[in-house]
Write a protein that holds these residues in place. Structure first.
Motif, PDB file in Angstrom:
ATOM      1  N   VAL B  28       0.591  -1.502  -0.236  1.00 59.20           N
ATOM      2  CA  VAL B  28      -0.250  -0.516  -0.521  1.00 59.20           C
ATOM      3  C   VAL B  28       0.653   1.388   0.210  1.00 59.20           C
ATOM      4  O   VAL B  28       1.384   1.558   0.764  1.00 59.20           O
ATOM      5  CB  VAL B  28      -1.025  -0.198   1.141  1.00 59.20           C
ATOM      6  CG1 VAL B  28      -1.425   1.461   1.031  1.00 59.20           C
ATOM      7  CG2 VAL B  28      -2.112  -1.095   1.301  1.00 59.20           C
ATOM      8  N   VAL B  29       0.488   2.529  -0.762  1.00 50.99           N
ATOM      9  CA  VAL B  29       1.118   3.612  -1.263  1.00 50.99           C
ATOM     10  C   VAL B  29       0.429   4.704  -0.940  1.00 50.99           C
ATOM     11  O   VAL B  29      -0.715   4.379  -1.425  1.00 50.99           O
ATOM     12  CB  VAL B  29       2.374   3.759  -2.221  1.00 50.99           C
ATOM     13  CG1 VAL B  29       2.354   4.975  -2.842  1.00 50.99           C
ATOM     14  CG2 VAL B  29       3.149   2.858  -1.554  1.00 50.99           C
ATOM     15  N   ILE B  30       0.525   5.204  -0.243  1.00 46.26           N
ATOM     16  CA  ILE B  30      -0.321   6.464   0.186  1.00 46.26           C
ATOM     17  C   ILE B  30       0.203   7.998   0.013  1.00 46.26           C
ATOM     18  O   ILE B  30       1.953   8.112   0.457  1.00 46.26           O
ATOM     19  CB  ILE B  30      -0.796   6.972   1.877  1.00 46.26           C
ATOM     20  CG1 ILE B  30      -1.114   5.931   2.051  1.00 46.26           C
ATOM     21  CG2 ILE B  30      -1.462   7.904   2.295  1.00 46.26           C
ATOM     22  CD1 ILE B  30      -1.877   5.430   3.875  1.00 46.26           C
ATOM     23  N   VAL B  36      -5.247  13.064   6.451  1.00 40.41           N
ATOM     24  CA  VAL B  36      -6.123  12.378   6.163  1.00 40.41           C
ATOM     25  C   VAL B  36      -5.270  10.891   5.655  1.00 40.41           C
ATOM     26  O   VAL B  36      -5.774   9.292   5.999  1.00 40.41           O
ATOM     27  CB  VAL B  36      -6.936  12.580   4.276  1.00 40.41           C
ATOM     28  CG1 VAL B  36      -7.291  11.081   3.582  1.00 40.41           C
ATOM     29  CG2 VAL B  36      -7.868  13.418   4.662  1.00 40.41           C
ATOM     30  N   GLY B  37      -3.996  11.072   4.186  1.00 42.54           N
ATOM     31  CA  GLY B  37      -2.945  10.241   4.678  1.00 42.54           C
ATOM     32  C   GLY B  37      -2.306   9.834   6.282  1.00 42.54           C
ATOM     33  O   GLY B  37      -2.082   8.343   5.928  1.00 42.54           O
ATOM     34  N   LEU B  38      -2.276  10.686   6.767  1.00 41.77           N
ATOM     35  CA  LEU B  38      -1.420  10.178   7.766  1.00 41.77           C
ATOM     36  C   LEU B  38      -2.545   8.930   8.564  1.00 41.77           C
ATOM     37  O   LEU B  38      -1.800   8.287   9.156  1.00 41.77           O
ATOM     38  CB  LEU B  38      -0.800  11.261   8.965  1.00 41.77           C
ATOM     39  CG  LEU B  38      -0.079  11.956   8.271  1.00 41.77           C
ATOM     40  CD1 LEU B  38      -0.299  13.414   9.050  1.00 41.77           C
ATOM     41  CD2 LEU B  38       1.250  11.533   8.331  1.00 41.77           C
ATOM     42  N   ALA B  39      -4.398   8.919   8.944  1.00 40.71           N
ATOM     43  CA  ALA B  39      -5.127   8.913   9.822  1.00 40.71           C
ATOM     44  C   ALA B  39      -4.697   7.681   9.064  1.00 40.71           C
ATOM     45  O   ALA B  39      -4.670   6.584   9.622  1.00 40.71           O
ATOM     46  CB  ALA B  39      -6.228   9.456   9.856  1.00 40.71           C
ATOM     47  N   LEU B  40      -5.075   7.749   7.825  1.00 38.38           N
ATOM     48  CA  LEU B  40      -5.313   5.952   6.398  1.00 38.38           C
ATOM     49  C   LEU B  40      -3.898   5.391   7.014  1.00 38.38           C
ATOM     50  O   LEU B  40      -4.090   4.035   7.854  1.00 38.38           O
ATOM     51  CB  LEU B  40      -5.412   6.602   5.426  1.00 38.38           C
ATOM     52  CG  LEU B  40      -5.056   4.864   4.905  1.00 38.38           C
ATOM     53  CD1 LEU B  40      -6.757   3.760   4.940  1.00 38.38           C
ATOM     54  CD2 LEU B  40      -5.921   5.813   2.895  1.00 38.38           C
ATOM     55  N   ALA B 185      -4.828   7.599  -3.282  1.00 36.20           N
ATOM     56  CA  ALA B 185      -4.591   8.908  -3.630  1.00 36.20           C
ATOM     57  C   ALA B 185      -5.143   9.928  -2.152  1.00 36.20           C
ATOM     58  O   ALA B 185      -6.204  10.320  -2.181  1.00 36.20           O
ATOM     59  CB  ALA B 185      -4.850   9.540  -5.252  1.00 36.20           C
ATOM     60  N   CYS B 186      -4.083  10.428  -1.265  1.00 35.50           N
ATOM     61  CA  CYS B 186      -4.870  11.326  -0.407  1.00 35.50           C
ATOM     62  C   CYS B 186      -3.704  13.192  -0.641  1.00 35.50           C
ATOM     63  O   CYS B 186      -3.229  13.716   0.465  1.00 35.50           O
ATOM     64  CB  CYS B 186      -4.449  10.953   1.015  1.00 35.50           C
ATOM     65  SG  CYS B 186      -5.209   9.253   1.515  1.00 35.50           S
TER      66      CYS B 186
END
Ligand SMILES: Cc1cc2nc3c(=O)[nH]c(=O)nc-3n(C[C@H](O)[C@H](O)[C@H](O)COP(=O)(O)OP(=O)(O)OC[C@H]3O[C@@H](n4cnc5c(N)ncnc54)[C@H](O)[C@@H]3O)c2cc1C
Lengths: 60, 540
Positions: B28-30, B36-40, B185-186
């Motif tokens: 998984v790459v964010i 949002v990206g951090l929470a995910l 994509a965040c």
């Protein structure tokens, strides 16, 4: 409850006169504002979204 | 080289050289390390699923962005281990005043419902929000969570293949290539990922400019939210807003209209004139203050047509954008993250099929529509678009001072609340005649349990919540384990929120704390069928 379309105002002529009298001496802008306040006040009194929606449809 | 597009408030993930021998494939790459990206990443990592975050800066951006974080977001952050410092640092306010011109229309006290761990919302600068998420990520990493954040790693191009994507990434040491099975994509409203895939982002631009000034003021000033329609101060525009943030900072917004001279409006002397007028309007004196940060924004409401494109997902501002009235941007983005995290985790572990991931898109597209609807309505009230809408708007304001019924019509933004997935396919039956607020599809309301709170018990995977005198049994479906939480003693608030008139109940609850289904008694077959459905396998 559904929207009443049959006569429901006991004294139609008296009511109509009072409605017009409320606008006496008002400019167009003041009258528009009064009408808006009146609609909102009556809508709140009715408070039933179905009736309000029916009324909007009926007058369209 | 990685150009700096903005200044950072905190350096949170400094650049470190990346091992470049060969192209590495990541599950998984964010793209993007915003809220949002951090929470995910944190949610995935805590579930044991590896997450690599690439961000083109090395920390949280400086400047005026989100300040209002709602209860659901705080509940999610609490589940992720980042909630306590946010609430500790944040400012809680309950009293709001609404003005029209020079007069006060009314005052309200939110008097939030008691028996919840978190307040209805807090004011907290977005950089702190991001910092506390990164702190929690560091703690999780120490405990072995497979999360990595790479600062100053900018994604510059991508190629899609069957089942994976290749990314080219620019760093201070030059470019490198990596691969991802799943790409999230965040990367914010100007999403590069979206552009690289040629996807559109349609909606409405509101023809308005908002001048935002964050001012630092040590003066004793009430912790209240003040909102003006048609503010009486010279050049203040259509509406104005004042509220408090931590560190003696006050957020001030002026709605300036469409045809403005940006340069001129940003002149500090001109801004100070407005701020002076606002701050002295209620007290008659101008307190001492400094301008910390000023900027002009225009807002839009738009969303992507779909948030899933095969193995590429969009979450947060990259997928949807709202005007800030009602604080629905970051708040809804964090809910996207939590909706996606558990689903992706189950699919990666082979416990659910790919179709579970489609529900991320359908559920969160629906949520985005709800948020866009709410923030468009607020914007339409604040900026009437026609003569007649102006007449009605002013009629509401005229009456609000004396007629209580008009006050709920006054709309300067409705606070973000989580959406309820009524009638969505993954949710099951409502066999209990129970409270409306905890029906299937809703996110669980908090309630006191012992010395703590209910939501503290609803962490990890699926939970079977058994309330009162009932005997649930442990079970699992195809490797998806359901944890049972049996609370024989039911507090008054818990009963009011989950039992209604019933004296016992069984709730099946998703990992994102939304209710799947509920029953008056434990019935193993019914619960198994609901669980199957909840993981996208249809009724078993
Ligand atoms: C004035 C204002 C007030 C607001 N108030 C509120 C509020 O009170 N409450 C609320 O909930 N929301 C509010 N918002 C909205 C909120 O700021 C956003 O919704 C939120 O930041 C979205 O988070 P995100 O993680 O989706 O995107 P972002 O925060 O935009 O983060 C995206 C990240 O991706 C990185 N990135 C971009 N491109 C690349 C690339 N090619 N490679 C690597 N990294 C990349 C960026 O550097 C950034 O770190 C407000 C916004 C504004 C402008």
């Amino acid at each position: 409850m559904s929207l009443k379309q049959d006569p429901n105002i006991p004294d139609p002529d008296g009511f109509y006169q009072e409605l017009l009298a409320a606008h006496d001496g008002l400019s167009k802008a003041e009258s528009d504002a009064l009408n808006a306040r009146l609609i909102l006040t009556l809508a709140n009194h009715i408070g039933d979204c179905e009736v309000l929606r029916d009324a909007l449809k009926a007058v369209k | 080289m990685v150009a700096t597009r903005y200044e950072t408030a905190f350096k949170l993930y400094p650049y470190e050289a990346v091992e470049r021998s060969g192209v590495v494939r990541h599950p998984v790459v964010i793209v993007g390390g915003g809220p949002v990206g951090l929470a995910l990443a944190l949610d995935l990592g805590q579930r044991g699923t590896p997450a690599l975050v690439l961000d083109d800066h090395d920390g949280a951006g400086l400047g005026s962005k989100a300040i209002c974080f709602a209860k659901r977001t705080l509940d999610i952050a609490t589940r992720l281990g980042a909630g306590a410092p946010m609430v500790e640092k944040g400012v809680v306010w309950n009293v709001g005043k609404v003005f029209h011109g020079a007069g006060k229309l009314f005052e309200f006290n939110l008097l939030p419902e008691t028996g919840h761990r978190n307040p209805a919302f807090i004011n907290l600068q977005q950089p702190y929000f991001e910092k506390y998420l990164v702190d929690a990520i560091r703690k999780a990493q120490d405990q072995g969570a497979p999360i990595e954040i790479r600062g100053r790693n900018r994604v510059t191009s991508m190629t899609r293949h069957d089942g994976y994507v290749t990314l080219n990434v620019e760093t201070p040491d030059g470019p490198y290539t990596l691969e991802a099975d799943w790409l999230i994509a965040c990367d914010g409203a100007r999403s590069v990922t979206r552009d690289m895939m040629g996807l559109s982002f349609d909606g409405r631009v509101f023809e308005d400019n908002f001048l935002i000034a964050d001012v630092k003021m040590k003066a004793d000033f009430p912790t209240e939210r003040w909102f003006w329609f048609e503010p009486p101060f010279e050049g203040a525009g259509q509406s104005a807003l004042l509220h408090k943030q931590p560190d003696d900072i006050w957020r001030i917004d002026f709605q300036l209209g469409w045809d403005i001279d940006r340069e001129r409006e940003l002149d500090p002397a001109r801004i100070r004139t407005r701020v002076d007028a606002m701050l002295s309007s209620q007290t008659g004196t101008i307190p001492k203050y400094e301008l910390e940060w000023t900027s002009i924004y225009t807002f839009q409401c738009r969303r992507m047509e779909t948030f899933r494109h095969g193995n590429v997902f969009f979450a947060g501002d990259s997928a949807h954008q709202v005007s800030p009235f009602g604080a629905r941007g970051a708040n809804s983005g964090v809910q996207d993250a939590e909706n996606l995290a558990w689903k992706l985790d189950l699919v990666l572990k082979g416990r659910a099929g790919d179709e579970l991931l489609d529900s991320y898109a359908t559920e969160r597209e629906y949520a985005a529509d709800e948020n866009i609807l709410n923030s468009s309505r607020a914007t339409d009230f604040m900026t009437p678009k026609s003569e007649v809408s102006q007449i009605f708007r002013n009629a509401v304001l005229d009456m609000a001072a004396r007629a209580p019924f008009a006050r709920p019509l006054v709309n300067s933004g409705r606070l973000s609340v989580p959406c309820t997935y009524d009638d969505f396919p993954l949710f099951g039956e409502d066999a209990l005649i129970g409270p409306h607020a905890s029906r299937p599809g809703a996110s669980c309301p908090d309630a006191p349990v012992g010395d703590g709170f209910l939501l503290d018990h609803l962490t990890g995977g699926f939970t079977l919540l058994a309330l009162g005198d009932t005997t649930p049994k442990a079970f699992s479906v195809e490797g998806v384990v359901v944890r049972t939480v049996h609370l024989a003693e039911v507090s008054k608030d818990l009963a009011a929120r989950y039992l209604g008139d019933a004296d016992r109940a069984i709730y099946l609850i998703r990992p994102d704390q939304h209710v799947v289904a509920r029953w008056p008694e434990f019935d193993a077959d019914a619960v198994k069928a609901a669980l199957s459905r909840a993981i996208g396998k249809g009724a078993a």
